[in-house]
Write a protein that holds these residues in place. Sequence first.
Motif, PDB file in Angstrom:
ATOM      1  N   UNK A  56       0.762  -1.244   0.000  1.00  0.00           N
ATOM      2  CA  UNK A  56       0.000   0.000   0.000  1.00  0.00           C
ATOM      3  C   UNK A  56       0.795   1.297   0.000  1.00  0.00           C
ATOM      4  N   UNK A  57       2.069   1.289   0.343  1.00  0.00           N
ATOM      5  CA  UNK A  57       2.804   2.550   0.466  1.00  0.00           C
ATOM      6  C   UNK A  57       3.175   3.188  -0.859  1.00  0.00           C
ATOM      7  N   UNK A  58       2.840   2.563  -1.961  1.00  0.00           N
ATOM      8  CA  UNK A  58       3.059   3.180  -3.271  1.00  0.00           C
ATOM      9  C   UNK A  58       1.792   2.944  -4.077  1.00  0.00           C
ATOM     10  N   UNK A  59       1.228   3.996  -4.595  1.00  0.00           N
ATOM     11  CA  UNK A  59      -0.112   3.931  -5.161  1.00  0.00           C
ATOM     12  C   UNK A  59      -0.112   3.687  -6.665  1.00  0.00           C
ATOM     13  N   UNK A  60       0.980   3.222  -7.175  1.00  0.00           N
ATOM     14  CA  UNK A  60       1.141   2.990  -8.604  1.00  0.00           C
ATOM     15  C   UNK A  60       0.292   1.795  -9.058  1.00  0.00           C
ATOM     16  N   UNK A 108      10.618   2.438 -12.170  1.00  0.00           N
ATOM     17  CA  UNK A 108      10.462   3.901 -12.172  1.00  0.00           C
ATOM     18  C   UNK A 108       9.025   4.396 -12.222  1.00  0.00           C
ATOM     19  N   UNK A 109       8.090   3.575 -12.655  1.00  0.00           N
ATOM     20  CA  UNK A 109       6.696   4.021 -12.718  1.00  0.00           C
ATOM     21  C   UNK A 109       6.161   4.418 -11.348  1.00  0.00           C
ATOM     22  N   UNK A 110       6.807   3.948 -10.284  1.00  0.00           N
ATOM     23  CA  UNK A 110       6.367   4.315  -8.937  1.00  0.00           C
ATOM     24  C   UNK A 110       6.429   5.823  -8.724  1.00  0.00           C
ATOM     25  N   UNK A 111       7.324   6.504  -9.470  1.00  0.00           N
ATOM     26  CA  UNK A 111       7.530   7.934  -9.272  1.00  0.00           C
ATOM     27  C   UNK A 111       6.382   8.781  -9.822  1.00  0.00           C
ATOM     28  N   UNK A 112       5.507   8.164 -10.607  1.00  0.00           N
ATOM     29  CA  UNK A 112       4.394   8.905 -11.212  1.00  0.00           C
ATOM     30  C   UNK A 112       3.160   8.982 -10.315  1.00  0.00           C
ATOM     31  N   UNK A 113       3.226   8.395  -9.140  1.00  0.00           N
ATOM     32  CA  UNK A 113       2.068   8.314  -8.260  1.00  0.00           C
ATOM     33  C   UNK A 113       2.492   8.610  -6.822  1.00  0.00           C
ATOM     34  N   UNK A 114       1.555   8.950  -5.955  1.00  0.00           N
ATOM     35  CA  UNK A 114       1.914   9.151  -4.552  1.00  0.00           C
ATOM     36  C   UNK A 114       2.606   7.910  -3.979  1.00  0.00           C
ATOM     37  N   UNK A 115       3.633   8.148  -3.191  1.00  0.00           N
ATOM     38  CA  UNK A 115       4.398   7.037  -2.620  1.00  0.00           C
ATOM     39  C   UNK A 115       5.188   7.516  -1.418  1.00  0.00           C
ATOM     40  N   UNK A 256       0.593   0.151  12.858  1.00  0.00           N
ATOM     41  CA  UNK A 256       1.838   0.146  12.094  1.00  0.00           C
ATOM     42  C   UNK A 256       2.813   1.090  12.798  1.00  0.00           C
ATOM     43  N   UNK A 257       4.101   0.958  12.466  1.00  0.00           N
ATOM     44  CA  UNK A 257       5.129   1.714  13.186  1.00  0.00           C
ATOM     45  C   UNK A 257       5.854   2.701  12.279  1.00  0.00           C
ATOM     46  N   UNK A 258       5.195   3.117  11.203  1.00  0.00           N
ATOM     47  CA  UNK A 258       5.784   4.103  10.301  1.00  0.00           C
ATOM     48  C   UNK A 258       4.679   5.049   9.838  1.00  0.00           C
ATOM     49  N   UNK A 259       5.089   6.161   9.239  1.00  0.00           N
ATOM     50  CA  UNK A 259       4.138   7.170   8.784  1.00  0.00           C
ATOM     51  C   UNK A 259       3.598   6.791   7.407  1.00  0.00           C
ATOM     52  N   UNK A 260       2.308   6.578   7.272  1.00  0.00           N
ATOM     53  CA  UNK A 260       1.740   6.174   5.984  1.00  0.00           C
ATOM     54  C   UNK A 260       1.537   7.359   5.050  1.00  0.00           C
ATOM     55  N   UNK A 261       1.266   7.053   3.795  1.00  0.00           N
ATOM     56  CA  UNK A 261       1.032   8.080   2.781  1.00  0.00           C
ATOM     57  C   UNK A 261      -0.260   8.848   3.046  1.00  0.00           C
TER      58      UNK A 261
END
Length: 289
Positions: A56-60, A108-115, A256-261
């Motif tokens: 879930x942390x990358x919305x691609x 690299x397509x991950x960079x085109x979406x919120x992540x 969870x123990x990290x900051x989500x998107x």
Amino acid sequence: MSPILDRAHDFIFKNARLLDRQLFAYLFKGGSKQAVIQALAAYQNPDGGFGNALEPDKRVPDSQPVDCEMAFHILEMIDAFDHPCILQACGFLQRISTPEGGVPTALPSVMNYPHAGWWNTPPDPPASLNPTAALAGMLLQHSVRHPWLDRAIPFCWQAIAASESTEYHDLLPMIAFLQHAPDSVRAQAELQRIRRRIEENQLVCLDPNAAGYVHPPLDWAPTPQHWARNLFTDADLQADLEHLLSKQQEDGGWPISWTPVSLAVELEWRGWKTVQALYTLRAYGVEVS
């Protein structure tokens, strides 16, 4: 249902993705395996890979290697690793492999979406043990044959031998591969080298009050069958099982123990984490149902 499972049930059906609702139902309520497979199919693209924010942390929406790893884990959990989508995903992995034979952590397509920031990816990312080794390890464990694996295995051996990483997300895939690698003598030598690295660098967090993104024993050994189980005493694991139980929140889910998107992503992760927590507790004999 037990109070633990009853509260988790409410959280899952109020907040979690359809996939995690179906997975919970199958694992703990006698639900349908086919319903899990159908929900997972929505994340598989025509190229055979998995995407659509399965991780879930990358919305691609495009297929990504780590999403394939997560799909493999789910099919393993429901004893469906013989499903045809495995070989379809292997075809995708073969097409995106680097000349070395591995796959990148992300495309690299991950960079085109919120992540999340840790998914920032260069235009030409190199092959990585994370997730190549984890993917190869699961394929080896389940005796899956595919041409991608023929090149991934040499890559994993070479990269593991050259690695001195102390990163959890590097070491766990290495262990996954080495547990099922074809050369057991060579694998045991590398596993002992990893064991020394874990112990000498104190990579396991034994403090139940530690905050932040830390990794206690059950992160390393989520089931008793995992190689890392032997890193810990029974007392270590019992303490961590009790701590894991105590982390169930008032709403019935695990945190969870990290900051989500986003808030929506947090709920998606918490649904997955809740199923995983229950799965681990039951694997170690804790009565959850």
